[in-house]
Design a protein around this motif. Structure first.
Motif, mmCIF file in Angstrom:
data_model
loop_
_atom_site.group_PDB
_atom_site.id
_atom_site.type_symbol
_atom_site.label_atom_id
_atom_site.label_comp_id
_atom_site.label_asym_id
_atom_site.label_seq_id
_atom_site.Cartn_x
_atom_site.Cartn_y
_atom_site.Cartn_z
ATOM 1 N N VAL A 44 0.848 -1.189 0.000
ATOM 2 C CA VAL A 44 0.000 0.000 0.000
ATOM 3 C C VAL A 44 0.886 1.242 0.000
ATOM 4 N N TYR A 45 0.272 2.366 -0.289
ATOM 5 C CA TYR A 45 1.020 3.625 -0.344
ATOM 6 C C TYR A 45 1.451 4.086 1.052
ATOM 7 N N PHE A 46 2.695 4.512 1.159
ATOM 8 C CA PHE A 46 3.205 5.133 2.392
ATOM 9 C C PHE A 46 3.775 6.498 2.030
ATOM 10 N N GLU A 47 3.403 7.492 2.792
ATOM 11 C CA GLU A 47 3.947 8.830 2.523
ATOM 12 C C GLU A 47 5.240 9.003 3.310
ATOM 13 N N LYS A 48 6.336 9.250 2.584
ATOM 14 C CA LYS A 48 7.617 9.500 3.271
ATOM 15 C C LYS A 48 7.603 10.935 3.783
ATOM 16 N N SER A 49 7.863 11.125 5.081
ATOM 17 C CA SER A 49 7.910 12.477 5.636
ATOM 18 C C SER A 49 9.128 13.221 5.090
ATOM 19 N N GLN A 50 8.946 14.517 4.897
ATOM 20 C CA GLN A 50 10.019 15.357 4.337
ATOM 21 C C GLN A 50 10.259 16.547 5.254
ATOM 22 N N PRO A 51 11.418 17.190 5.255
ATOM 23 C CA PRO A 51 12.612 16.819 4.488
ATOM 24 C C PRO A 51 13.348 15.633 5.113
ATOM 25 N N ILE A 108 -2.783 -1.346 10.689
ATOM 26 C CA ILE A 108 -2.755 -2.783 10.989
ATOM 27 C C ILE A 108 -2.143 -3.520 9.787
ATOM 28 N N GLU A 109 -1.640 -4.714 10.033
ATOM 29 C CA GLU A 109 -0.888 -5.463 9.007
ATOM 30 C C GLU A 109 -1.742 -5.908 7.801
ATOM 31 N N PHE A 110 -1.068 -6.225 6.717
ATOM 32 C CA PHE A 110 -1.644 -6.840 5.510
ATOM 33 C C PHE A 110 -2.830 -6.056 4.906
ATOM 34 N N THR A 111 -2.712 -4.744 4.898
ATOM 35 C CA THR A 111 -3.788 -3.874 4.411
ATOM 36 C C THR A 111 -4.220 -4.172 2.972
ATOM 37 N N ALA A 112 -3.248 -4.463 2.098
ATOM 38 C CA ALA A 112 -3.580 -4.637 0.671
ATOM 39 C C ALA A 112 -4.559 -5.799 0.460
ATOM 40 N N PHE A 113 -4.400 -6.882 1.215
ATOM 41 C CA PHE A 113 -5.294 -8.038 1.085
ATOM 42 C C PHE A 113 -6.719 -7.649 1.507
ATOM 43 N N LYS A 114 -6.820 -6.831 2.541
ATOM 44 C CA LYS A 114 -8.131 -6.441 3.059
ATOM 45 C C LYS A 114 -8.831 -5.473 2.101
ATOM 46 N N ARG A 115 -8.044 -4.576 1.526
ATOM 47 C CA ARG A 115 -8.625 -3.657 0.537
ATOM 48 C C ARG A 115 -9.131 -4.437 -0.670
ATOM 49 N N TYR A 116 -8.390 -5.463 -1.037
ATOM 50 C CA TYR A 116 -8.802 -6.282 -2.191
ATOM 51 C C TYR A 116 -10.156 -6.952 -1.909
ATOM 52 N N ILE A 117 -10.320 -7.457 -0.698
ATOM 53 C CA ILE A 117 -11.591 -8.105 -0.314
ATOM 54 C C ILE A 117 -12.744 -7.104 -0.465
ATOM 55 N N ILE A 118 -12.531 -5.901 0.056
ATOM 56 C CA ILE A 118 -13.576 -4.865 0.015
ATOM 57 C C ILE A 118 -13.900 -4.457 -1.424
ATOM 58 N N ARG A 119 -12.880 -4.277 -2.225
ATOM 59 C CA ARG A 119 -13.098 -3.764 -3.588
ATOM 60 C C ARG A 119 -13.684 -4.805 -4.535
ATOM 61 N N HIS A 120 -13.623 -6.082 -4.151
ATOM 62 C CA HIS A 120 -14.098 -7.113 -5.065
ATOM 63 C C HIS A 120 -15.349 -7.826 -4.581
ATOM 64 N N ASN A 121 -16.089 -7.146 -3.710
ATOM 65 C CA ASN A 121 -17.410 -7.643 -3.297
ATOM 66 C C ASN A 121 -18.335 -6.437 -3.372
ATOM 67 N N GLU A 122 -19.347 -6.518 -4.195
ATOM 68 C CA GLU A 122 -20.185 -5.353 -4.496
ATOM 69 C C GLU A 122 -20.752 -4.682 -3.229
ATOM 70 N N THR A 123 -21.308 -5.487 -2.319
ATOM 71 C CA THR A 123 -21.915 -4.930 -1.098
ATOM 72 C C THR A 123 -20.858 -4.278 -0.203
ATOM 73 N N ALA A 159 -3.735 -7.836 -7.842
ATOM 74 C CA ALA A 159 -4.792 -8.506 -7.078
ATOM 75 C C ALA A 159 -4.136 -9.295 -5.944
ATOM 76 N N TYR A 160 -4.622 -9.069 -4.722
ATOM 77 C CA TYR A 160 -4.073 -9.749 -3.537
ATOM 78 C C TYR A 160 -5.128 -10.733 -3.039
ATOM 79 N N GLN A 161 -5.162 -11.902 -3.658
ATOM 80 C CA GLN A 161 -6.222 -12.856 -3.314
ATOM 81 C C GLN A 161 -5.750 -13.850 -2.264
ATOM 82 N N PHE A 162 -6.593 -14.067 -1.267
ATOM 83 C CA PHE A 162 -6.254 -15.072 -0.258
ATOM 84 C C PHE A 162 -7.533 -15.677 0.298
#
Ligand SMILES: [Zn+2]
Length: 222
Positions: free
Chosen positions: A2-9, A196-211, A109-112
């Protein structure tokens, strides 16, 4: 990923160390900033608080001091992922999780399937060479080569993933069971937004179920 914003400078100690003959990029300040920016998570596998933490050079420095001390090139990775990435030159060129434009959680796609002995499955959704390499790296990290030590580490990682996805699944079940209770919603939002850990897998679950998508996708914030 997932995206992480690097703090600057960049942390001032990094430049000071670069100018020393035997300076190190591993300053307390750099470590603390990486830990904060990456939420104590390995940027490749998504594991939180790994027992072995490496400061990874996203582009391997191979002795180049500019790359070695470049703040934007320093990433937080677990020892397992760092070793897997270093083993193959094609992994020098993968999607960059500190660039919003690389859309690391949408490009793959992060399928599990959350059951014992299941292996995650990765697929490229937004084609590019960087995405193909990132997909291959994730596959190697989680599923490994059979009979190697790395495969055992991958199996341990899958156990952590299973536990975390199961927890997320239970939160979703309880959310509907108890009339869309706000306590569960708060926790679901945390799982989708990097703390919390493994965010990409959880986002995939949400984005690939219509409800689930209609209900929760707008809580995903990069
Ligand atoms: Zn990792």
């Amino acid at each position: 990923m997932v995206y992480f914003e690097k703090s600057q400078p960049a942390p001032p100690s990094l430049l000071l160390e670069k100018n020393k003959k035997s300076g190190t990029y591993r300053t307390a300040e750099v470590i603390a900033r990486l830990d904060k920016d990456f939420y104590s998570k390995c940027y490749i596998c998504g594991q939180k608080n790994p027992t072995t933490i490496n400061i990874e050079h996203f582009m391997p420095h191979r002795g180049d001091r500019d790359l070695m001390f470049d703040w934007n090139n320093l990433f937080y990775a677990c020892g397992h992922c760092n070793n897997v990435k270093l083993a193959q030159k094609e992994f020098d060129e993968i999607l960059n999780c500190t660039l919003k434009s690389d859309q690391v959680d949408r490009a793959i796609a992060y399928q599990f399937n959350p059951f014992p002995k299941e292996k995650p499955h990765f697929e490229v959704l937004i084609p590019s060479q960087k995405a193909t390499h990132a997909k291959e790296l994730l596959d190697r990290v989680f599923n490994g080569e059979p009979t190697s030590l790395k495969a055992l580490e991958g199996a341990n990682l899958r156990d952590l993933l299973l536990k975390s996805i199961k927890e997320f699944q239970e939160l979703l079940i309880d959310y509907y069971k108890y009339g869309k209770d706000a306590t569960f919603l708060l926790k679901i939002k945390q799982h989708l937004n990097n703390s919390i850990e493994f965010t990409a897998f959880k986002r995939y679950i949400i984005r690939h179920n219509e409800t689930l998508k209609n209900e929760f996708e707008h809580y995903i914030i990069d």
